[in-house]
Design a protein around this motif. Structure first.
Motif, PDB file in Angstrom:
ATOM      1  N   ARG A  19       0.707  -1.567   0.070  1.00  0.00           N
ATOM      2  CA  ARG A  19      -0.059  -0.187  -0.224  1.00  0.00           C
ATOM      3  C   ARG A  19       0.582   0.879  -0.195  1.00  0.00           C
ATOM      4  NH1 ARG A  19      -3.446  -2.888  -1.325  1.00  0.00           N
ATOM      5  NH2 ARG A  19      -5.274  -4.348   0.338  1.00  0.00           N
ATOM      6  N   PHE A  20       2.415   1.623   0.498  1.00  0.00           N
ATOM      7  CA  PHE A  20       3.063   2.640   0.666  1.00  0.00           C
ATOM      8  C   PHE A  20       3.871   2.697  -0.817  1.00  0.00           C
ATOM      9  CE2 PHE A  20       3.984  -1.429   2.669  1.00  0.00           C
ATOM     10  CZ  PHE A  20       5.414  -1.815   2.044  1.00  0.00           C
ATOM     11  N   CYS A  21       3.797   1.674  -1.670  1.00  0.00           N
ATOM     12  CA  CYS A  21       4.995   1.759  -3.168  1.00  0.00           C
ATOM     13  C   CYS A  21       4.261   1.555  -4.422  1.00  0.00           C
ATOM     14  CB  CYS A  21       5.640   0.516  -2.567  1.00  0.00           C
ATOM     15  SG  CYS A  21       6.979  -0.264  -4.222  1.00  0.00           S
TER      16      CYS A  21
ATOM     17  N   VAL B  39      12.301  -1.919  -8.992  1.00  0.00           N
ATOM     18  CA  VAL B  39      10.666  -2.315  -9.353  1.00  0.00           C
ATOM     19  C   VAL B  39      10.892  -3.703  -9.789  1.00  0.00           C
ATOM     20  CG1 VAL B  39       9.154  -1.901 -11.147  1.00  0.00           C
ATOM     21  CG2 VAL B  39       9.921  -0.481 -11.180  1.00  0.00           C
ATOM     22  N   GLY B  40       9.509  -4.639  -8.565  1.00  0.00           N
ATOM     23  CA  GLY B  40       8.656  -5.430  -8.863  1.00  0.00           C
ATOM     24  C   GLY B  40       9.533  -6.435  -7.621  1.00  0.00           C
ATOM     25  N   GLU B  41       8.936  -7.939  -7.705  1.00  0.00           N
ATOM     26  CA  GLU B  41       9.175  -8.993  -6.464  1.00  0.00           C
ATOM     27  C   GLU B  41      10.107 -10.019  -7.157  1.00  0.00           C
ATOM     28  OE1 GLU B  41       9.105  -9.232  -3.489  1.00  0.00           O
ATOM     29  OE2 GLU B  41      10.280 -11.764  -3.390  1.00  0.00           O
TER      30      GLU B  41
ATOM     31  N   VAL C 180      18.970  -9.504  -1.735  1.00  0.00           N
ATOM     32  CA  VAL C 180      17.919  -9.790  -3.154  1.00  0.00           C
ATOM     33  C   VAL C 180      16.586  -9.469  -1.771  1.00  0.00           C
ATOM     34  CG1 VAL C 180      16.125 -11.095  -3.593  1.00  0.00           C
ATOM     35  CG2 VAL C 180      18.714 -11.687  -4.911  1.00  0.00           C
ATOM     36  N   SER C 181      15.737  -8.629  -2.533  1.00  0.00           N
ATOM     37  CA  SER C 181      14.897  -8.103  -1.255  1.00  0.00           C
ATOM     38  C   SER C 181      13.475  -9.018  -1.751  1.00  0.00           C
ATOM     39  CB  SER C 181      15.254  -6.965  -1.127  1.00  0.00           C
ATOM     40  OG  SER C 181      13.910  -6.515  -0.630  1.00  0.00           O
ATOM     41  N   THR C 182      13.093  -9.482  -0.770  1.00  0.00           N
ATOM     42  CA  THR C 182      11.098 -10.064  -1.240  1.00  0.00           C
ATOM     43  C   THR C 182       9.769  -9.388  -0.280  1.00  0.00           C
ATOM     44  OG1 THR C 182      10.278 -12.309  -0.767  1.00  0.00           O
ATOM     45  CG2 THR C 182      11.843 -11.895   0.471  1.00  0.00           C
TER      46      THR C 182
ATOM     47  N   VAL D 264      13.842  -9.073   3.595  1.00  0.00           N
ATOM     48  CA  VAL D 264      13.276  -9.219   4.213  1.00  0.00           C
ATOM     49  C   VAL D 264      12.251  -8.006   4.109  1.00  0.00           C
ATOM     50  CG1 VAL D 264      11.210 -10.948   4.688  1.00  0.00           C
ATOM     51  CG2 VAL D 264      13.650 -11.492   4.890  1.00  0.00           C
ATOM     52  N   SER D 265      11.493  -7.466   3.442  1.00  0.00           N
ATOM     53  CA  SER D 265      10.755  -6.173   4.257  1.00  0.00           C
ATOM     54  C   SER D 265       8.932  -6.717   4.391  1.00  0.00           C
ATOM     55  CB  SER D 265       9.806  -6.154   2.713  1.00  0.00           C
ATOM     56  OG  SER D 265      10.992  -5.523   1.771  1.00  0.00           O
ATOM     57  N   LEU D 266       9.479  -7.047   5.970  1.00  0.00           N
ATOM     58  CA  LEU D 266       8.482  -7.290   7.079  1.00  0.00           C
ATOM     59  C   LEU D 266       7.805  -5.973   7.124  1.00  0.00           C
ATOM     60  CD1 LEU D 266       8.060  -9.417   9.270  1.00  0.00           C
ATOM     61  CD2 LEU D 266       9.959  -8.494  10.166  1.00  0.00           C
ATOM     62  N   HIS D 267       8.416  -5.130   7.593  1.00  0.00           N
ATOM     63  CA  HIS D 267       7.029  -3.813   8.473  1.00  0.00           C
ATOM     64  C   HIS D 267       5.985  -3.733   9.730  1.00  0.00           C
ATOM     65  CE1 HIS D 267       9.678  -2.181   3.998  1.00  0.00           C
ATOM     66  NE2 HIS D 267       8.449  -2.964   3.413  1.00  0.00           N
ATOM     67  N   ALA D 268       6.300  -5.138   9.558  1.00  0.00           N
ATOM     68  CA  ALA D 268       5.204  -4.967  10.473  1.00  0.00           C
ATOM     69  C   ALA D 268       5.718  -5.968  10.915  1.00  0.00           C
ATOM     70  CB  ALA D 268       3.665  -4.936  10.436  1.00  0.00           C
TER      71      ALA D 268
ATOM     72  N   MET E 236       9.335   6.826   5.305  1.00  0.00           N
ATOM     73  CA  MET E 236       8.915   6.011   4.383  1.00  0.00           C
ATOM     74  C   MET E 236       9.197   7.435   3.187  1.00  0.00           C
ATOM     75  SD  MET E 236       4.861   5.704   4.018  1.00  0.00           S
ATOM     76  CE  MET E 236       4.502   7.758   3.451  1.00  0.00           C
ATOM     77  N   ASN E 237       8.955   6.872   1.942  1.00  0.00           N
ATOM     78  CA  ASN E 237       9.294   7.574   1.183  1.00  0.00           C
ATOM     79  C   ASN E 237       8.073   8.602   0.273  1.00  0.00           C
ATOM     80  OD1 ASN E 237      12.568   7.814   0.986  1.00  0.00           O
ATOM     81  ND2 ASN E 237      11.937   6.223   0.571  1.00  0.00           N
ATOM     82  N   HIS E 238       7.849   9.652   0.472  1.00  0.00           N
ATOM     83  CA  HIS E 238       6.729  10.099  -0.120  1.00  0.00           C
ATOM     84  C   HIS E 238       6.243   9.177  -1.390  1.00  0.00           C
ATOM     85  CE1 HIS E 238       2.770  12.985  -0.443  1.00  0.00           C
ATOM     86  NE2 HIS E 238       3.431  13.088  -1.899  1.00  0.00           N
TER      87      HIS E 238
ATOM     88  N   CYS F 134      13.527   4.414  -1.736  1.00  0.00           N
ATOM     89  CA  CYS F 134      12.245   3.330  -2.206  1.00  0.00           C
ATOM     90  C   CYS F 134      10.932   3.364  -2.488  1.00  0.00           C
ATOM     91  CB  CYS F 134      13.623   2.091  -0.863  1.00  0.00           C
ATOM     92  SG  CYS F 134      14.416   1.961  -0.446  1.00  0.00           S
ATOM     93  N   GLY F 135      10.707   2.410  -3.429  1.00  0.00           N
ATOM     94  CA  GLY F 135       9.110   3.119  -2.984  1.00  0.00           C
ATOM     95  C   GLY F 135       8.329   3.621  -4.409  1.00  0.00           C
ATOM     96  N   GLN F 136       9.966   4.457  -5.077  1.00  0.00           N
ATOM     97  CA  GLN F 136       9.517   5.236  -5.602  1.00  0.00           C
ATOM     98  C   GLN F 136       9.582   5.262  -6.953  1.00  0.00           C
ATOM     99  OE1 GLN F 136      11.643   8.981  -3.989  1.00  0.00           O
ATOM    100  NE2 GLN F 136       9.688   9.661  -3.219  1.00  0.00           N
TER     101      GLN F 136
HETATM  102  N1  SAH Z   1       9.329  -6.622  -3.685  1.00  0.00           N
HETATM  103  C1  SAH Z   1      10.486  -6.497  -3.326  1.00  0.00           C
HETATM  104  C2  SAH Z   1      11.672  -5.663  -3.471  1.00  0.00           C
HETATM  105  C3  SAH Z   1      11.120  -4.008  -3.926  1.00  0.00           C
HETATM  106  S1  SAH Z   1      11.096  -2.342  -3.302  1.00  0.00           S
HETATM  107  C4  SAH Z   1      10.189  -6.474  -1.653  1.00  0.00           C
HETATM  108  O1  SAH Z   1       9.168  -5.925  -1.263  1.00  0.00           O
HETATM  109  O2  SAH Z   1      11.240  -6.426  -0.682  1.00  0.00           O
HETATM  110  C5  SAH Z   1      12.461  -2.068  -2.149  1.00  0.00           C
HETATM  111  C6  SAH Z   1      11.792  -1.642  -0.527  1.00  0.00           C
HETATM  112  O3  SAH Z   1      11.910  -0.514  -0.577  1.00  0.00           O
HETATM  113  C7  SAH Z   1      11.498  -2.207  -0.016  1.00  0.00           C
HETATM  114  O4  SAH Z   1      11.628  -3.274   1.426  1.00  0.00           O
HETATM  115  C8  SAH Z   1       9.817  -2.484   0.518  1.00  0.00           C
HETATM  116  O5  SAH Z   1       8.678  -2.268   0.675  1.00  0.00           O
HETATM  117  C9  SAH Z   1      10.352  -0.823   0.294  1.00  0.00           C
HETATM  118  N2  SAH Z   1       9.688   0.157   0.030  1.00  0.00           N
HETATM  119  C10 SAH Z   1       8.667   0.321  -0.787  1.00  0.00           C
HETATM  120  N3  SAH Z   1       8.057   2.109  -0.965  1.00  0.00           N
HETATM  121  C11 SAH Z   1       8.469   2.500  -0.332  1.00  0.00           C
HETATM  122  C12 SAH Z   1       8.294   3.730  -0.168  1.00  0.00           C
HETATM  123  N4  SAH Z   1       7.142   4.384   0.024  1.00  0.00           N
HETATM  124  N5  SAH Z   1       8.869   4.291   0.927  1.00  0.00           N
HETATM  125  C13 SAH Z   1      10.251   3.311   1.508  1.00  0.00           C
HETATM  126  N6  SAH Z   1      10.151   2.567   1.916  1.00  0.00           N
HETATM  127  C14 SAH Z   1       9.308   1.723   0.390  1.00  0.00           C
END
Ligand code: SAH
Length: 344
Positions: free
Chosen positions: A116-118, A155-157, A187-189, A210-214, A286-288, A330-332
């Motif tokens: 939702r943030f990407c 970009v991409g998973e 490698v990020s997932t 690993v993108s845990l985030h919570a 978090m980036n805008h 990241c995410g932009q």
């Molecule tokens: N699909 C993979 C790799 C791409 S994203 C993954 O999910 O890990 C690379 C990193 O940027 C991830 O940790 C992702 O969650 C993070 N990211 C995505 N949107 C972001 C945002 N708006 N601000 C900061 N990081 C963000």
């Protein structure tokens, strides 16, 4: 008949593909080396005869990326918009560090994970990149800026494009080819559990992020749809199996989103999960992203969160933001940058 793209094959597959031309065995090594140097045509393979170069060009192809735009940030970061042979677009970022140049590559055109943030996932996934297209992003940049590290975080998973990713990693790290140490590849997932298990079996020496985030399902469900399929406890168990199989430390990425996942309660629970694990936490303010509602955490909340982790003995750092002024953080990244090129 469609030509076979030699840059998307492993050395063994390439040797097999060349058999149809009845060449002496050493030719495969020569051609593989040329590809790893990022040549854009068979004609550039100057130690092959002209006849052979022509024959190769008739039968095979080499994946390419074509630069459309390059934005340069005040901190030296460069964001490339590349066109692919079929007209799709991807973005790639070059970051400069003291330890060398690191390239953040895309692994798919768009993304279907829906975080939702990407920005990368806003329009869904168009297609996977081939191994050759992943490598071509590095080869292109390497011509002017020698690349020492690669992160598959554009970009991409990447684990949703598993086989191509593995071929790409093998080629990038092959001593017969580009020869980058696997320890320089991350490698990020977003947490595709069965794929993390498959990756563990390969015992590569890459860093898995690993993108845990919570730390809890309620919060993670809110921001990452993938959590419905692979909830926090299953993901963390897969990470433990990965570390047990490979001996590699996992890097947990944690975006700081104001009021969503950045409270002391979240920090305590995260610390509890990672206690005594071979783990590192990478906090990312978090980036805008225009199309998204979330706000970045306040500096105070980030400090508090980091302090709790550190007090509990968890290794945590806050990611420096590079390329902020060119939307390269990241995410932009997205499949196309209409925003910077409204006329395109
Ligand atoms: N699909 C993979 C790799 C791409 S994203 C993954 O999910 O890990 C690379 C990193 O940027 C991830 O940790 C992702 O969650 C993070 N990211 C995505 N949107 C972001 C945002 N708006 N601000 C900061 N990081 C963000």
């Amino acid at each position: 008949m469609e030509k076979i793209d030699l840059s998307s094959l492993t050395f063994e597959e390439l040797s097999e593909a060349l058999k149809s031309l009845s060449l002496p065995a050493f030719r495969a090594g020569q051609i593989y080396r040329w590809i790893s140097r990022g040549v854009s045509s068979f004609d550039a393979m100057s130690d092959l005869s002209k006849d052979l170069r022509e024959t190769l060009a008739q039968t095979f192809s080499l994946a390419q990326v074509y630069e459309e735009t390059c934005l340069v940030s005040s901190d030296g970061t460069k964001k490339f918009l590349f066109r692919l042979a079929d007209g799709n677009h991807i973005e790639t970022v070059l970051m400069r560090y003291e330890h060398g140049n690191s390239v953040c590559i895309s692994s798919q055109v768009g993304c279907s994970m829906g975080c939702r943030f990407c920005a990368s996932t806003l329009k869904g996934k168009v297609r996977d990149l081939t191994a050759g297209e992943m490598f071509a992003q590095i080869a292109y940049i390497n011509r002017t800026d020698p690349v020492s590290h690669v992160v598959v975080m554009g970009v991409g998973e990447p684990l949703d494009n598993f086989d191509n990713l593995v071929t790409f990693v093998r080629n990038l790290s092959s001593p017969k080819g580009f020869g980058m140490s696997q320890r320089h590849i991350s490698v990020s997932t977003c947490g595709l559990v069965p794929k993390i298990d498959r990756l563990a079996e390969l015992n590569l020496q890459i860093t898995l992020s690993v993108s845990l985030h919570a730390p809890d399902n309620e919060t993670r469900d809110r921001i990452m749809p993938v959590n419905k399929a692979y909830p926090v406890e299953k993901l963390l168990a897969a990470c433990d199996r990965y570390t047990a199989a490979t001996g590699r430390r996992i890097s947990y990425e944690y975006i700081m989103i104001r009021g969503v996942n950045d409270t002391p309660r979240h920090a305590q629970l995260l610390a509890k999960h990672l206690h005594r694990k071979l783990a590192h936490v990478n906090l990312i303010p978090m980036n805008h992203v225009d199309e998204r509602d979330f706000q970045p955490s306040t500096p105070d909340a980030i400090r508090r969160f980091t302090a709790i982790l550190t007090e509990q003995g968890i290794n945590a750092t806050c990611r420096r933001k590079l390329g902020k002024d060119i939307d390269a953080s990241c995410g932009q990244l997205r499949a196309r940058f209409e925003k910077n090129n409204p006329t395109r």
